[in-house]
Motif scaffolding. Structure first.
Motif, short mmCIF file in Angstrom:
data_model
loop_
_atom_site.label_atom_id
_atom_site.label_comp_id
_atom_site.label_asym_id
_atom_site.label_seq_id
_atom_site.Cartn_x
_atom_site.Cartn_y
_atom_site.Cartn_z
N ARG A 55 -5.63 -1.28 6.62
CA ARG A 55 -5.35 -2.71 6.53
C ARG A 55 -5.33 -3.29 7.94
N TRP A 106 -6.02 4.61 3.15
CA TRP A 106 -6.41 3.21 3.19
C TRP A 106 -6.30 2.68 4.62
N THR A 146 -5.85 5.44 -4.71
CA THR A 146 -6.30 6.02 -3.45
C THR A 146 -5.14 6.72 -2.77
N SER A 175 0.86 -1.18 0.00
CA SER A 175 0.00 0.00 0.00
C SER A 175 0.90 1.23 0.00
#
Length: 305
Positions: free
Chosen positions: A122, A120, A117, A82
């Motif tokens: 996780r 985010w 994006t 990410s």
């Protein structure tokens, strides 16, 4: 090696590698060798996730080609990854930004078009990892409010879970109540609004990049970690003490909220000192071309792997 709370030998641990400030370009591939070393190292270490904390593009947030190339290089990572944007990806909130490029809607949209994006979340065991756009913090635009609303909703799901935040700029140099250092850190208004949005969340880690140094310190129960660049260094006076060398940062997170982290220098990584280049050409976007295909067999072979 640094520990925040002793890690239990029987507690499940989760492995994160942070990379930052890649500064990649296909036509000015000055930092590619460092990235190749990092890719090989990540494949060998096989972490649960890699987080890239911005400045993926070489220098110019308006260069779409560098964004596309940087995304292609992140896609070579062999585990889930990410990313969040840096100032060289979307411009800066600093009142006097590098090359006069302020963060704006057009630059953010260009980034989103390539990376999908700019925020985010996780989950790793009990841990929640959150990636934020640092250049909305204190911007007083609608998109900033959307990020705070999103963050409050995420955190409200369970305030007891250990939380790690990843963003490009650090929150502060030494203290959470310090004066503004917008070239180094998030502006104070953005810092205070972020902390207010987090409220009483179990914040354990704030991981950032931007300054091309490895540095860590603790505020209360929060580990503040600055990752270095994966290749590029710049010799200049700094108001803080830190290690000026390229590399990646390992984190091991246990389900009780314990953290262990350390700097790692992947085999073969060599600092790309751009001090003289910048003195001569003013910016990496104007240095002579160094095409990727000119780097030799090793880089080409690794690229095609």
């Amino acid at each position: 090696m640094y520990l925040i709370k002793n890690l239990s030998p029987i507690m499940k641990r989760h492995h994160v590698i942070q990379v930052s400030d890649l500064h990649l370009s296909e036509i000015r591939a000055y930092n590619q060798h460092g990235w190749e070393s990092c890719l090989s190292y990540i494949a060998h270490e096989n972490p649960d996730i890699v987080v890239s904390t911005g400045d993926h593009a070489l220098d110019d947030p308006d260069c779409l080609e560098d964004h596309i190339f940087a995304r292609s290089q992140l896609d070579r990572i062999t585990v889930p990854w990410s990313a969040v944007p840096g100032n060289h990806d979307i411009g800066d909130l600093n009142p006097n930004p590098y090359q006069g490029q302020h963060v704006n809607h057009e630059r953010i949209e260009r980034y989103l078009g390539v990376f999908g994006t700019d925020r985010w979340t996780r989950e790793l065991g009990t841990w929640r990892l959150i990636g934020l756009n640092a250049f909305l913090l204190g911007s007083n635009v609608q998109r900033e409010e959307e990020q705070y609303d999103w963050l409050r909703e995420i955190v409200s799901r369970d305030r007891t879970r250990p939380l790690a935040i990843f963003l490009h700029k650090p929150l502060c140099v030494e203290r959470l109540d310090e004066d503004s250092s917008p070239n180094i850190c998030v502006v104070p208004e953005g810092r205070s609004r972020l902390l207010a949005a987090l409220g009483d969340a179990n914040l354990r880690l704030i991981a950032s990049g931007h300054n091309h140094h490895y540095r860590s310190f603790v505020i209360g129960s929060i580990a503040m970690v600055w990752a270095p660049s994966t290749a590029q260094i710049l010799r200049m006076p700094r108001s803080f003490r830190a290690l000026l060398k390229p590399g990646v940062v390992h984190y091991w997170l246990d389900d009780a909220g314990g953290i262990e982290f350390t700097l790692a220098e992947p085999p073969g990584i060599v600092p790309n000192d751009i001090t003289d280049l910048l003195a001569r050409y003013g910016a990496m976007r104007t240095v002579p071309h160094l095409p990727l295909e000119s780097l030799g067999e090793d880089a080409g072979r690794l690229l095609m792997a």
